[in-house]
Design a protein around this motif. Structure first.
Motif, PDB file in Angstrom:
ATOM      1  N   THR A 140      -4.675   1.368   2.831  1.00 24.39           N
ATOM      2  CA  THR A 140      -4.344   2.519   1.983  1.00 24.39           C
ATOM      3  C   THR A 140      -4.981   3.795   2.517  1.00 24.39           C
ATOM      4  O   THR A 140      -4.339   4.854   2.568  1.00 24.39           O
ATOM      5  N   ASP A 141      -6.226   3.697   2.924  1.00 23.36           N
ATOM      6  CA  ASP A 141      -6.923   4.865   3.488  1.00 23.36           C
ATOM      7  C   ASP A 141      -6.250   5.333   4.772  1.00 23.36           C
ATOM      8  O   ASP A 141      -6.101   6.546   5.001  1.00 23.36           O
ATOM      9  N   ASP A 142      -5.843   4.384   5.606  1.00 24.10           N
ATOM     10  CA  ASP A 142      -5.154   4.739   6.849  1.00 24.10           C
ATOM     11  C   ASP A 142      -3.811   5.417   6.563  1.00 24.10           C
ATOM     12  O   ASP A 142      -3.415   6.363   7.251  1.00 24.10           O
ATOM     13  N   LEU A 143      -3.108   4.922   5.530  1.00 24.63           N
ATOM     14  CA  LEU A 143      -1.828   5.528   5.164  1.00 24.63           C
ATOM     15  C   LEU A 143      -2.017   6.940   4.612  1.00 24.63           C
ATOM     16  O   LEU A 143      -1.222   7.840   4.895  1.00 24.63           O
ATOM     17  N   LYS A 144      -3.058   7.136   3.827  1.00 26.79           N
ATOM     18  CA  LYS A 144      -3.344   8.471   3.292  1.00 26.79           C
ATOM     19  C   LYS A 144      -3.599   9.460   4.428  1.00 26.79           C
ATOM     20  O   LYS A 144      -3.115  10.588   4.398  1.00 26.79           O
ATOM     21  N   LEU A 145      -4.359   9.012   5.421  1.00 27.44           N
ATOM     22  CA  LEU A 145      -4.625   9.857   6.574  1.00 27.44           C
ATOM     23  C   LEU A 145      -3.340  10.149   7.342  1.00 27.44           C
ATOM     24  O   LEU A 145      -3.102  11.291   7.763  1.00 27.44           O
ATOM     25  N   LEU A 146      -2.512   9.133   7.497  1.00 26.35           N
ATOM     26  CA  LEU A 146      -1.243   9.296   8.208  1.00 26.35           C
ATOM     27  C   LEU A 146      -0.344  10.302   7.501  1.00 26.35           C
ATOM     28  O   LEU A 146       0.271  11.162   8.146  1.00 26.35           O
ATOM     29  N   CYS A 176       0.834  -1.205   0.000  1.00 26.64           N
ATOM     30  CA  CYS A 176       0.000   0.000   0.000  1.00 26.64           C
ATOM     31  C   CYS A 176       0.871   1.259   0.000  1.00 26.64           C
ATOM     32  O   CYS A 176       0.545   2.246  -0.671  1.00 26.64           O
ATOM     33  N   ALA A 177       1.973   1.225   0.742  1.00 22.51           N
ATOM     34  CA  ALA A 177       2.877   2.374   0.803  1.00 22.51           C
ATOM     35  C   ALA A 177       3.548   2.628  -0.538  1.00 22.51           C
ATOM     36  O   ALA A 177       3.709   3.781  -0.967  1.00 22.51           O
ATOM     37  N   VAL A 178       3.945   1.566  -1.213  1.00 26.34           N
ATOM     38  CA  VAL A 178       4.577   1.690  -2.527  1.00 26.34           C
ATOM     39  C   VAL A 178       3.611   2.308  -3.533  1.00 26.34           C
ATOM     40  O   VAL A 178       3.967   3.216  -4.291  1.00 26.34           O
ATOM     41  N   LYS A 179       2.392   1.824  -3.529  1.00 28.19           N
ATOM     42  CA  LYS A 179       1.376   2.362  -4.447  1.00 28.19           C
ATOM     43  C   LYS A 179       1.064   3.823  -4.103  1.00 28.19           C
ATOM     44  O   LYS A 179       0.946   4.675  -4.998  1.00 28.19           O
ATOM     45  N   LEU A 180       0.940   4.132  -2.824  1.00 27.31           N
ATOM     46  CA  LEU A 180       0.640   5.496  -2.404  1.00 27.31           C
ATOM     47  C   LEU A 180       1.773   6.442  -2.784  1.00 27.31           C
ATOM     48  O   LEU A 180       1.524   7.568  -3.229  1.00 27.31           O
ATOM     49  N   ALA A 181       3.019   5.997  -2.621  1.00 28.60           N
ATOM     50  CA  ALA A 181       4.166   6.829  -2.972  1.00 28.60           C
ATOM     51  C   ALA A 181       4.166   7.160  -4.462  1.00 28.60           C
ATOM     52  O   ALA A 181       4.446   8.300  -4.854  1.00 28.60           O
TER      53      ALA A 181
END
Length: 289
Positions: free
Chosen positions: A269-275, A228-233
């Protein structure tokens, strides 16, 4: 079937090691083993039975450990493993608030002995705690941690999966295609590609680092957080086109996305976006809009 219960590295491996070595390269074989062991090393709800340790206190300590690992020039693997050791110990033993920092540096010492060529000196670690603890206290706690964890230290970490997935996404590793690209006539294009790739890797690592200190992410397995972090980045940098993406990664997910997994990945992914939104200052320099 191989069983190394003392470390947990190949315990109850469902796939034959012989078959794995014949059909996969070394990196893929390590991934299969670590992916299989994730659940048993997951320190979910580690603060459930800790009356004196809060999620905020854990966040502060992990953030401090991240700063310490940078100061001592340790690998991200050591930092991730130290947090995992600490969290798993918290599941087994109640810890007083005034001993929490001692647990943090003790976990870091154990992790460096497992990962690094040279571990930091005990006096060096104690000085980082303003000498609030004695050498005897640290050594006694080290023995207790090892006994409580039954010497099971080969935990799958964010650092391991981050290295694995980023190498698959880039499609090459050092010493191979990089050398070919260097010799290519279009060196300017290669430099732009390389700069975008380094920026993307750093951002993915930073997102993983932020999740390490946030208790919310203890419920997710490391491989899920990393994917999820890789995709978000990549989404944040808006530079997917400049990155060479491996076709095998695009066509296959780890694990295969069932309906349940899709919900899990979306939630993570949603939690990472918020973070990330709550830590804009930490990632702003890496994001190129």
């Amino acid at each position: 079937m191989s069983r190394l219960s003392d470390s947990g590295f190949e315990e109850e491996l469902q796939i034959s090691p012989v078959k794995a070595w014949h059909e996969c390269d070394y990196e893929e074989s390590c991934f299969i083993i670590q992916r299989h062991n994730e659940l048993q090393f997951l320190a979910q709800n580690c603060l459930a039975h800790q009356p004196q340790i809060t999620a905020e206190a854990r966040s502060k300590l992990v953030s401090w450990l991240i700063a310490v690992h940078r100061q001592l020039k340790l690998s991200f693997e050591s930092c991730c493993l130290a947090v995992n050791i600490m969290d798993r110990f918290l599941i087994t033993t109640s810890v007083a608030a005034d001993c929490f920092q001692l647990l943090g540096v003790t976990s870091l010492l154990i992790a460096t002995k497992q990962v690094e060529v040279y571990s930091p000196r005990i006096t060096q670690l104690l000085s980082l705690c303003c000498n609030s603890f004695s050498r005897e206290q640290l050594c006694n706690l080290e023995c207790l941690v090892l006994l409580r964890l039954n010497f099971r230290l080969a935990a799958p970490t964010l650092a391991f999966f981050l290295d694995y997935f980023t190498s698959r996404l880039t499609g090459y590793q050092s010493g191979g295609a990089i050398d070919e690209m260097v010799s290519a006539p279009d060196t300017e294009a290669w430099q732009e590609h390389r700069a975008a790739e380094i920026n993307w890797k750093w951002l993915a690592c930073k997102v993983c680092e932020l999740s390490l200190a946030d208790y919310t992410f203890n419920k997710y397995m490391p491989s899920v957080i990393v994917q999820c972090a890789v995709k978000l980045a990549k989404d944040l940098l808006k530079s997917t086109d400049s990155l060479k993406t491996s076709e095998s990664f695009c066509s296959e997910e780890y694990p295969p996305l069932t309906c349940e997994n899709q919900v899990l990945f979306q939630q993570c992914t949603d939690d990472l976006k918020l973070l990330v939104s709550l830590n804009q200052d930490a990632v702003q320099d890496l994001i190129r809009l």
